[in-house]
Structure formats: C-alpha cells, structure tokens
Design a protein around this motif. Structure first.
Motif, PDB file in Angstrom:
ATOM      1  N   THR A  56       0.788  -1.236   0.000  1.00  0.00           N
ATOM      2  CA  THR A  56       0.000   0.000   0.000  1.00  0.00           C
ATOM      3  C   THR A  56       0.816   1.281   0.000  1.00  0.00           C
ATOM      4  O   THR A  56       0.304   2.335  -0.378  1.00  0.00           O
ATOM      5  CB  THR A  56      -0.912   0.048   1.241  1.00  0.00           C
ATOM      6  OG1 THR A  56      -0.101   0.153   2.414  1.00  0.00           O
ATOM      7  CG2 THR A  56      -1.822  -1.161   1.320  1.00  0.00           C
ATOM      8  N   TYR A  71      -9.257   1.613   4.526  1.00  0.00           N
ATOM      9  CA  TYR A  71      -8.302   1.320   3.458  1.00  0.00           C
ATOM     10  C   TYR A  71      -8.942   0.513   2.324  1.00  0.00           C
ATOM     11  O   TYR A  71      -8.243  -0.002   1.467  1.00  0.00           O
ATOM     12  CB  TYR A  71      -7.095   0.556   4.024  1.00  0.00           C
ATOM     13  CG  TYR A  71      -6.289   1.416   4.965  1.00  0.00           C
ATOM     14  CD1 TYR A  71      -5.249   2.195   4.485  1.00  0.00           C
ATOM     15  CD2 TYR A  71      -6.588   1.476   6.315  1.00  0.00           C
ATOM     16  CE1 TYR A  71      -4.512   2.999   5.339  1.00  0.00           C
ATOM     17  CE2 TYR A  71      -5.860   2.287   7.181  1.00  0.00           C
ATOM     18  CZ  TYR A  71      -4.833   3.045   6.688  1.00  0.00           C
ATOM     19  OH  TYR A  71      -4.109   3.842   7.531  1.00  0.00           O
ATOM     20  N   HIS A  73     -11.798   0.396  -0.851  1.00  0.00           N
ATOM     21  CA  HIS A  73     -12.516   1.258  -1.789  1.00  0.00           C
ATOM     22  C   HIS A  73     -13.942   1.480  -1.285  1.00  0.00           C
ATOM     23  O   HIS A  73     -14.594   0.534  -0.824  1.00  0.00           O
ATOM     24  CB  HIS A  73     -12.538   0.595  -3.174  1.00  0.00           C
ATOM     25  CG  HIS A  73     -13.035   1.493  -4.256  1.00  0.00           C
ATOM     26  ND1 HIS A  73     -14.371   1.745  -4.449  1.00  0.00           N
ATOM     27  CD2 HIS A  73     -12.370   2.203  -5.201  1.00  0.00           C
ATOM     28  CE1 HIS A  73     -14.526   2.563  -5.470  1.00  0.00           C
ATOM     29  NE2 HIS A  73     -13.320   2.862  -5.948  1.00  0.00           N
ATOM     30  N   LEU A 101      -6.766   0.725  -0.717  1.00  0.00           N
ATOM     31  CA  LEU A 101      -6.208   2.058  -0.906  1.00  0.00           C
ATOM     32  C   LEU A 101      -4.689   2.033  -0.844  1.00  0.00           C
ATOM     33  O   LEU A 101      -4.102   1.364   0.001  1.00  0.00           O
ATOM     34  CB  LEU A 101      -6.740   2.985   0.201  1.00  0.00           C
ATOM     35  CG  LEU A 101      -6.238   4.427   0.211  1.00  0.00           C
ATOM     36  CD1 LEU A 101      -6.738   5.179  -1.029  1.00  0.00           C
ATOM     37  CD2 LEU A 101      -6.705   5.125   1.491  1.00  0.00           C
ATOM     38  N   GLY A 105      -3.124   7.404  -3.360  1.00  0.00           N
ATOM     39  CA  GLY A 105      -4.529   7.708  -3.632  1.00  0.00           C
ATOM     40  C   GLY A 105      -5.193   6.738  -4.591  1.00  0.00           C
ATOM     41  O   GLY A 105      -6.393   6.846  -4.848  1.00  0.00           O
ATOM     42  N   TYR A 107      -5.964   2.611  -5.981  1.00  0.00           N
ATOM     43  CA  TYR A 107      -6.455   1.367  -5.372  1.00  0.00           C
ATOM     44  C   TYR A 107      -5.800   0.190  -6.063  1.00  0.00           C
ATOM     45  O   TYR A 107      -5.476   0.258  -7.247  1.00  0.00           O
ATOM     46  CB  TYR A 107      -7.985   1.264  -5.479  1.00  0.00           C
ATOM     47  CG  TYR A 107      -8.666   2.229  -4.544  1.00  0.00           C
ATOM     48  CD1 TYR A 107      -8.957   1.867  -3.234  1.00  0.00           C
ATOM     49  CD2 TYR A 107      -8.979   3.517  -4.957  1.00  0.00           C
ATOM     50  CE1 TYR A 107      -9.553   2.760  -2.360  1.00  0.00           C
ATOM     51  CE2 TYR A 107      -9.582   4.416  -4.088  1.00  0.00           C
ATOM     52  CZ  TYR A 107      -9.867   4.030  -2.795  1.00  0.00           C
ATOM     53  OH  TYR A 107     -10.457   4.914  -1.927  1.00  0.00           O
TER      54      TYR A 107
END
Length: 124
Positions: A56, A71, A73, A101, A105, A107
């Motif tokens: 991430t 974290y 979507h 996430l 920014g 995914y």
C-alpha cells in the motif's frame, strides 16, 4: 541463597530464549511477501507486517489503530464490513477480493484471506 541464584539464572536463560524466539518470529513474519494483519473485534488494525507497506505504501505505524475498512474502496466497504461481521460471529474463514487504498490515492486489487482467531479480549 544458592537456590535463589539458580532461580535467577534459570529465569535469565528463559528470558533470553523468549527474546530469541520473539526475534525469530518477527523476522519470519516480516519477511513473508503476503500482508499479515491482526485487528480487534471492531476492525482496528493492531498488527501489520512489512508486506503491508510494500502493498500500500502506508507504514504500519501510520495505519495501526485505524479502521481496516478505511483502506478499502468506498464501493467495497459495505460488503467488506458484512464479511467481517460474519467472520467474527461465526469464527470461520473468509476469502474475497477487495480494492485496497494505496498511499498515492489509487487502489489495488488484493485477495484477502482472514481467519477469526480470538487472541485476547476483543482481539482477533
């Protein structure tokens, strides 16, 4: 006096073995390529290994204490929360895919495999 010294020596050896065991475990968990995590029953991150950062971009330190669903979507959060609730209630395994996430920014699709394991009071 002699027994007291032996007991202190035994305790010191046991403490050293425990430290070695903890170091070995930490090394093992932090070198696994898959993210390993632990939450409490409410869904707050309690533990994240190094793979979380690689996945991430967020460090464990900045993520710990936050809700795991923060974290996920927004379109996946309701389903993910339902799966988490069912996991806690049934103490069974759960496998699904979510968009996670990333720090930039975006995914990223990830497969989640979770197993409920009560470790302590409200700790999964």
């Amino acid at each position: 006096m002699m027994n007291e010294e032996k007991t202190k020596e035994q305790m010191a050896r046991e403490l050293e073995r425990l430290r070695e065991s903890e170091a070995h475990y930490a090394s093992l968990v932090n070198n696994i390529q898959e993210a390993v995590f632990q939450t409490d029953a409410a869904g707050r991150w309690l533990f994240l290994n190094q793979a979380w950062t690689e996945l991430t971009g967020f460090t464990a330190e900045e993520s710990l204490g936050a809700m795991f669903n923060d974290y996920v979507h927004p379109d996946d959060r309701q389903r993910n929360q339902k799966l988490f609730t069912a996991l806690i209630e049934s103490k069974s395994d759960c496998r699904h895919e979510i968009r996670c996430l990333t720090k930039d920014g975006g995914y990223r699709w990830v497969e989640v495999f979770a197993r409920a394991s009560l470790v302590g009071h409200d700790t999964m």
